[in-house]
Design an enzyme around this catalytic site. Structure first.
Site, short mmCIF file in Angstrom:
data_model
loop_
_atom_site.label_atom_id
_atom_site.label_comp_id
_atom_site.label_asym_id
_atom_site.label_seq_id
_atom_site.Cartn_x
_atom_site.Cartn_y
_atom_site.Cartn_z
CB CYS A 81 -47.70 71.06 41.84
SG CYS A 81 -46.89 72.05 40.56
N GLY A 119 -41.73 62.00 48.63
CA GLY A 119 -42.11 60.96 49.58
C GLY A 119 -43.56 60.52 49.49
N GLY A 160 -46.18 59.44 46.43
CA GLY A 160 -46.60 59.24 45.06
C GLY A 160 -48.02 58.72 45.05
CB SER A 161 -49.38 55.27 45.03
OG SER A 161 -48.87 54.89 43.77
CG PHE A 193 -41.60 62.41 39.26
CD1 PHE A 193 -40.28 62.23 38.86
CD2 PHE A 193 -42.07 61.68 40.33
CE1 PHE A 193 -39.45 61.32 39.50
CE2 PHE A 193 -41.26 60.76 40.99
CZ PHE A 193 -39.96 60.59 40.58
NE ARG A 211 -56.63 58.38 38.13
CZ ARG A 211 -56.98 58.38 39.39
NH1 ARG A 211 -58.26 58.23 39.73
NH2 ARG A 211 -56.07 58.54 40.35
NE ARG A 215 -37.52 42.65 6.87
CZ ARG A 215 -36.23 42.65 6.60
NH1 ARG A 215 -35.79 43.29 5.51
NH2 ARG A 215 -35.38 42.03 7.38
CD GLN A 237 -53.21 30.70 9.98
OE1 GLN A 237 -52.67 29.72 10.48
NE2 GLN A 237 -54.34 30.63 9.29
CD GLU A 245 -52.66 62.55 34.79
OE1 GLU A 245 -52.41 62.88 35.98
OE2 GLU A 245 -53.00 63.38 33.94
#
Length: 412
Positions: free
Chosen positions: A156, A161, A163-164, A188, A274, A299, A310, A395
């Protein structure tokens, strides 16, 4: 369970030979063989993980996605093979394996269900954080039941407000005697509401990263609640919810490390996270290359197999080349992290950036090669595309990965 006994365990479970590719499909070409360069012990880990992915995960992947099933019992079976605490110390139930071993295992499991494996990677990260930064009492209280996956964990950090810009988080923990009173919310959160243990970054001091601490909460704590289950493009075999704290009282004894150490703990956890999520991308991309290889072979258009075209040959070759390059980069970063090298964090960021971008492109190209069939849910390739798209976001977004790499290059 320590992995030293894994070969005997595999024999005891009578696991079938590892399906290098699904039944009826041609064998893996040596140029993309994921076992290349591995030790015999690592090949054994990989074999057991591939067996488990083929037998216990792949047959259910579509159903888990469609019905949004969190496959608890399947993950507990995985934990019996040592996959609940792969890089956690054996004295608290972990397997005690290296970061490279972990990457190999998550790549293999992801061939069976990327979404479920990705949750398992987050769970493993949480257990490692408790094992590494917790005291002996905390390690022995939390880790054994998490390694066995009797209980499940959630990480968590992200908030509505922040994130990054994770260091700006607002969830507060006010010290009152031998407890903290926690208020705020997280967004999230993988497993949120269904999991049992929450590793929470919260503000115990002033602004910025040095004011953040790390607390461990258990489900059922008064004041802990959850938002609605989110409807997502992919990752549907794991629930995602907001985690809400309203005057939530947490013992000081549940704090990992010292006050103010939380942001450092979170970032060290994410270095491994990561690598883990990049490894999950590798498994999805590897399977997608095999699916594309098979489709081009069977197919026919304009009177001949697509494999004779090709242009499509060249695209398949590019996909295979990017897959192997990504795998090598991820494994190099895993070694650096295991060795504690100074450049480990930036190498993890580079690997996450490159592998998740390239693997999504591989899966997307595999879908394109399937034509209209690739857009049908009867075909697995579309699920791999949906499940790994988020790997470029979580992450640490790939934009943040670029910032970390650029900062390292320019800081001198």
């Amino acid at each position: 369970m320590a992995w030293r006994g894994a070969p005997r365990l595999a024999a005891r479970l009578l696991l079938p030979p590892p399906p290098r590719c699904p039944a009826g499909r041609r064998g893996i070409a040596s140029c993309i063989d994921p076992s290349t360069g591995l030790t015999e012990e690592q090949k054994e880990f990989q074999k057991v993980a591939l067996d488990f992915a083929a037998k216990e995960m792949a047959p259910h992947m579509a159903e888990w996605d469609e019905k949004e099933i969190f496959p608890v019992e399947t993950m507990r079976k995985a934990a019996q093979l040592g996959f609940g605490g792969i890089y956690v110390k054996p004295d608290v139930g972990g397997s005690g394996l290296s970061r490279l071993d972990t990457s190999i295992i998550f790549e293999a499991l992801s061939t069976g269900c990327t979404s479920t494996t990705a949750y398992m990677s987050i769970h493993n990260m949480c257990v490692w954080m408790i094992d590494t930064f917790g005291n002996e009492e905390q390690r022995r209280r939390f880790c054994p039941s998490l390694c066995s996956m009797e209980k499940f964990a959630s990480y968590c950090l992200t908030e509505p407000g922040s994130g990054s810009d994770a260091a700006s988080l607002l969830t507060s923990a006010q010290r009152k005697g031998d407890t903290y009173v926690l208020n705020g919310s997280k967004a999230f959160i993988s497993g949120g509401g269904d999991t049992d243990v929450y590793v929470v970054m919260c503000r115990t001091g002033g602004p910025g990263p040095k004011g953040i601490s790390c607390l461990v909460l258990e489900k059922g704590t008064p004041g802990l609640s959850f938002g609605k289950k989110e409807k997502k493009v992919g990752w549907n075999s794991q629930p995602t919810r907001a985690v809400i704290f309203e005057d939530c009282v947490v013992p000081v004894g549940n704090r990992l490390g010292a006050e103010g150490q939380g942001f450092s703990i979170a970032m060290k956890g994410l270095n491994g996270g990561r690598i883990n999520i990049a490894s999950c991308s590798l498994g999805a991309a590897h399977t997608s290359v095999l699916l594309a290889q098979e489709h081009l072979t069977v197919r026919k258009q304009f009177g001949e197999p697509l494999a004779n075209n090709q242009y499509l040959q060249f695209r398949l070759a590019e996909m295979a080349t990017r897959l192997v390059a990504a795998r090598l980069m991820v494994r190099n970063a895993a070694r650096a992290l295991q060795e504690g090298r100074e450049d480990a964090a930036v190498l993890c960021s580079m690997a996450k950036l490159f592998a998740t971008d390239e693997c999504f492109a591989i899966c997307n190209q595999a879908l394109q090669m399937h034509g209209g069939y690739g857009y049908l849910k009867d075909y697995a390739v579309q699920q791999f595309v949906r499940d790994i798209r988020v790997h470029q976001i979580l992450e640490g977004t790939n934009e943040v990965m670029r910032m970390i790499v650029a900062r390292n290059l320019l800081q001198g």
